[in-house]
Write a protein that holds these residues in place. Structure first.
Motif, PDB file in Angstrom:
ATOM      1  N   THR A  98      68.317  40.185  34.699  1.00 18.80           N
ATOM      2  CA  THR A  98      68.223  39.000  35.549  1.00 18.80           C
ATOM      3  C   THR A  98      66.956  38.259  35.149  1.00 18.80           C
ATOM      4  O   THR A  98      65.848  38.710  35.450  1.00 18.80           O
ATOM      5  CB  THR A  98      68.155  39.381  37.039  1.00 18.80           C
ATOM      6  N   SER A 122      70.443  34.596  44.890  1.00 14.92           N
ATOM      7  CA  SER A 122      69.635  35.628  45.533  1.00 14.92           C
ATOM      8  C   SER A 122      69.316  35.227  46.966  1.00 14.92           C
ATOM      9  O   SER A 122      69.689  34.157  47.430  1.00 14.92           O
ATOM     10  CB  SER A 122      68.329  35.812  44.755  1.00 14.92           C
ATOM     11  N   ASN A 148      65.760  35.023  49.257  1.00 12.02           N
ATOM     12  CA  ASN A 148      64.322  35.197  49.099  1.00 12.02           C
ATOM     13  C   ASN A 148      63.584  34.675  50.317  1.00 12.02           C
ATOM     14  O   ASN A 148      64.090  33.843  51.068  1.00 12.02           O
ATOM     15  CB  ASN A 148      63.826  34.528  47.813  1.00 12.02           C
ATOM     16  N   SER A 182      67.350  40.501  44.790  1.00 13.24           N
ATOM     17  CA  SER A 182      68.394  40.130  43.838  1.00 13.24           C
ATOM     18  C   SER A 182      69.767  40.250  44.477  1.00 13.24           C
ATOM     19  O   SER A 182      69.938  40.836  45.555  1.00 13.24           O
ATOM     20  CB  SER A 182      68.332  41.036  42.607  1.00 13.24           C
ATOM     21  N   GLU A 183      70.760  39.726  43.780  1.00 12.98           N
ATOM     22  CA  GLU A 183      72.131  39.969  44.192  1.00 12.98           C
ATOM     23  C   GLU A 183      72.485  41.428  43.929  1.00 12.98           C
ATOM     24  O   GLU A 183      71.795  42.129  43.194  1.00 12.98           O
ATOM     25  CB  GLU A 183      73.095  39.049  43.431  1.00 12.98           C
ATOM     26  N   GLN A 241      70.462  47.210  43.490  1.00 10.35           N
ATOM     27  CA  GLN A 241      69.799  45.967  43.885  1.00 10.35           C
ATOM     28  C   GLN A 241      68.301  46.171  43.769  1.00 10.35           C
ATOM     29  O   GLN A 241      67.791  47.263  44.053  1.00 10.35           O
ATOM     30  CB  GLN A 241      70.175  45.611  45.333  1.00 10.35           C
TER      31      GLN A 241
END
Length: 734
Positions: free
Chosen positions: A28, A37, A39, A406-407, A471
């Motif tokens: 990534t 994502s 955040n 992150s995803e 993740q």
């Protein structure tokens, strides 16, 4: 002469990717990967770099869905223009920096489309549709004064979209039809006049520059106009016709460069028409602006947005493109260009010295679908949103604990997780945490977050369990940055699966099979069986495999997959009915079919078995296999045995009888011919031809006398189910 017929054996579905087993990498690092994502206080640069960013905090919640406009004074007091879906929704709220709110205006219209502050502290309120321009006291005292009423103009526009103040005059952007009006406030009562009008649908946005130039952006043709307000009788100049149909926002930087946001493709709009009646007997049709419709219905404009830059010399150029966002507002703050967008509720920052992706920073993600308006205040920016209607404060200072999550990544298989690779200017400026699980949703039984050491130990050594899903989260410290994260993993090898096997007796694959379209047969896998495997990508090859019809040929066709994407090889085994031992017919096959000659095996009933192996990409100790057996199939290459053919002349006709037997398959049919004439179909005595032995007893007419006299020859042919044939004949004396 044997007739040639082609048989089509449809290919099974192959995996979309044929990647060998081994260590893999989930990386990534690009912007399009980072922006998928969640955040908290993290800014994403256009090159994918993560930095601490501001954290938007709610100041005021309207309780409704829409805030359309915003203005703020030097003390940070905000004026918020509300709207709804019904008449009477228009309202203005005064919100102090501590979040206390007071209603200072309410109207019978649907929305407050624009707000501006007058030099004397008054608040300009523009309402739509069928609205007016009001002057309201900052505390809401007294009755709002009407400064401009579109209904009193010759054009009677239905919408007021924007208003700006230049000196002692207010300039009003109107739509349906498109026009700009000047409202002079230098006298006791306001005096309005038409400044200019266009053939477009709406004038959507206005910009006032320090030198007294008025800029305007239209909807329909997407034209940007400029006009000097200090020169009497000045005419508007169309400085740029944008590629997009609607100009939604304008801004100017200290160097005199103007920025404009365009949305929507030009051409016939797909939005519903809005009827507006002009003079008696004249009906004009307008359409609503795409950006307003998108915000009201919480939907996207498929084409996204573009931002254009018009230099101080008038030269236009495309500055940036946002493929999934609608720009609702532009504003300059702290030397950078800010864009408020929907329908993901994001604020973007652009470095005006750059261009395109390298100038972009994904600055803030709001808890709302659309960021509708911006207003700079001391120490930051206020942002108004719709869906839901809120007012946020975005400070200039970055969040002290910026967290980027992150995803969720799906490795497709239960995997062992190795060393994390991280690019960063300062590895000590962030903490990296990882968690894993075997279900897609992290709240359903995943491991806890584990702090890991970048570029050193494996995730397993840090306590991250072997799992299918993973993740990561980065907690950035002040001044920290992170360019990219990559996680090494090794999927656990799983055995290949043979999904289905079909056997086509009488078919042989040829290098160049002659295909006769009207004589083709399709041999396919049963649909239910092909779909049994769950969780793998099925075969993309759908072209049929051509095989020649051949009485002694047998073709076996199979479908198989490997969830690791490994290359496979196959072996074909067989055994006869009643036997216990499988015997190898052919191994190390890379195709998914095999043809052989049935004369290699004695007549009888057999079962085939396909064994799939991932040996091509594994050492022997790690090789796994999967297998599947076919249904029973019959090999029969021996013709039936006809008994003695007894024939005699009886009442001027031939009466004949015979028996036929086959050791393997039922008698299929028989036929006879007299004196070399045409073959005639013959039924058994019981009519049904379904047994290994059949008896035939029949009477046949003699040929016409002029055609044949004396002895007669009767011939018979008997076929079994596999087209094996035997013949016999007898002589009949007259």
């Amino acid at each position: 002469m044997m007739r040639s017929v082609s048989i089509l054996i449809l290919a099974s579905l192959l995996p979309a990717a044929a990647l060998a087993q081994g260590t893999k990498l989930w990386s990534t690092s690009r912007y399009d990967e980072m922006e998928r994502s969640t955040n908290q206080g993290v800014a994403i640069r256009g090159d994918g770099r993560l930095e601490p960013g501001p954290l938007a905090t709610p100041v005021y919640t309207s309780g409704g869905n829409y805030i359309w406009s915003l203005a703020a004074d030097a003390k940070g007091v905000a004026y918020v223009g509300l709207g709804g879906t019904a008449s009477g929704s228009a309202a203005v709220m005064r919100v102090t920096p501590d979040g206390k709110s007071t209603k200072i205006f309410s109207g019978k219209e649907i929305a407050v489309q624009a707000l501006r502050l007058l030099p004397d502290g008054g608040v300009l309120v523009a309402t739509s549709p069928d609205g007016k321009l009001y002057r309201v006291a900052p505390d809401g005292a007294g009755t709002p004064a009407i400064l401009f009423d579109p209904a009193e103009t010759a054009e009677k526009p239905k919408y007021i979209w924007d208003a700006v103040v230049i000196g002692k005059a207010v300039y009003v952007a109107a739509g349906a039809p498109a026009a700009v009006y000047r409202v002079d406030l230098s006298h006791g009562a306001p005096v309005s006049r038409l400044l200019f009008k266009t053939a477009d649908q709406h004038i959507r946005t206005l910009l006032a520059t320090p030198d007294g130039t008025l800029w305007a952006g239209s909807d329909g043709a997407g034209v940007i106009y400029k006009i000097s307000t200090t020169q009497p009788d000045a005419k508007p100049f169309a400085i740029y016709a944008a590629p997009r149909r609607e100009i939604t926002a304008l801004a100017i930087d200290p160097a005199g460069v103007v920025y404009a946001a365009g949305v929507g493709a030009k051409g016939a709009p797909s939005l519903p028409p809005l009827p507006v009646t002009g003079a008696v007997g004249v009906s004009i049709t307008f359409v609503q602006p795409g950006s307003a419709s998108a915000a009201g219905s919480n939907t996207l404009i498929p084409e996204g947005s573009e931002i254009y830059r018009i230099g101080a010399d008038g030269l236009p150029s495309r500055f940036a493109a946002l493929k999934d966002d609608v720009v609702y507002a532009l504003g300059m703050h702290d030397g950078a260009l800010l864009a408020a967008t929907g329908n993901h509720g994001r604020i973007y920052k652009f470095d005006t010295h750059g261009n395109g992706a390298e100038s972009l920073t994904d600055l803030v993600h709001l808890e709302a679908a659309q960021a509708m308006a911006l207003a700079p205040v001391a120490g930051g920016v206020l942002v108004a949103s719709s869906n839901s209607g809120k007012l946020f404060r975005v400070p200039d200072a970055p969040a002290p604990d910026a967290a980027f999550t992150s995803e969720v990544f799906d490795a497709q298989q239960f995997s062992r997780w190795g060393r994390p690779e991280v690019r960063s200017a300062s590895p000590a400026s962030f903490d990296l945490l990882v968690r894993g699980g075997n279900v897609p949703n992290p709240i359903d039984g995943w491991s806890d977050w584990k702090k890991v050491t970048p570029n050193e130990d494996s995730l397993a050594a840090s306590g991250v369990p072997d799992a299918r899903y993973i993740q990561w989260k980065a907690v950035l410290k002040p001044g920290g940055s992170l360019q990219g994260v990559a996680l090494n993993y090794l999927p656990r090898n799983v055995a290949p699966v043979v999904d289905d096997v079909v056997v086509a007796p009488g078919a042989r694959v040829a290098a160049t099979a002659a295909t006769t379209p009207n004589q083709t047969v399709q041999v396919t896998f049963p649909a239910a069986n092909v779909a049994q495997a769950i969780g793998f990508v099925q075969d993309a090859g759908t072209q049929p495999l051509s095989a020649q019809k051949d009485r002694t040929g047998i073709t076996i066709r199979w479908s198989a997959h490997d969830d690791n994407g490994d290359d496979l090889m196959f072996a074909v085994w067989y055994r006869g009915e009643g036997e216990q031992t499988w015997r190898l017919l052919k191994d190390r096959i890379t195709d998914k079919f095999y043809s052989f000659d049935s004369v290699l095996l004695p007549d009888g009933v057999y079962t085939a078995k396909i064994v799939a192996s991932d040996a091509p990409v594994h050492v022997d100790a790690d090789t796994l296999t999967g297998e599947r057996a076919s249904g029973a199939f019959t090999i029969d290459t021996t013709p039936p045995v006809p008994g003695a053919l007894v024939a005699k002349l009886q009442a001027g006709k031939i009466h004949a009888a015979f028996d036929a037997k086959d050791a393997t398959s039922p008698i299929a049919h028989a036929e006879y011919a007299i004196d070399g004439g045409a073959w005639q179909y013959l039924e058994p005595a019981g009519h049904l031809s379904d047994s290994l032995a059949e008896h035939y007893d029949f009477t046949a007419d003699l040929p016409k006398p002029e055609e044949k006299t004396g002895d007669h020859v009767i011939a018979i042919r008997v076929y079994d189910r596999f087209e094996n044939m035997a013949a016999a004949k007898a002589v009949v004396h007259e």
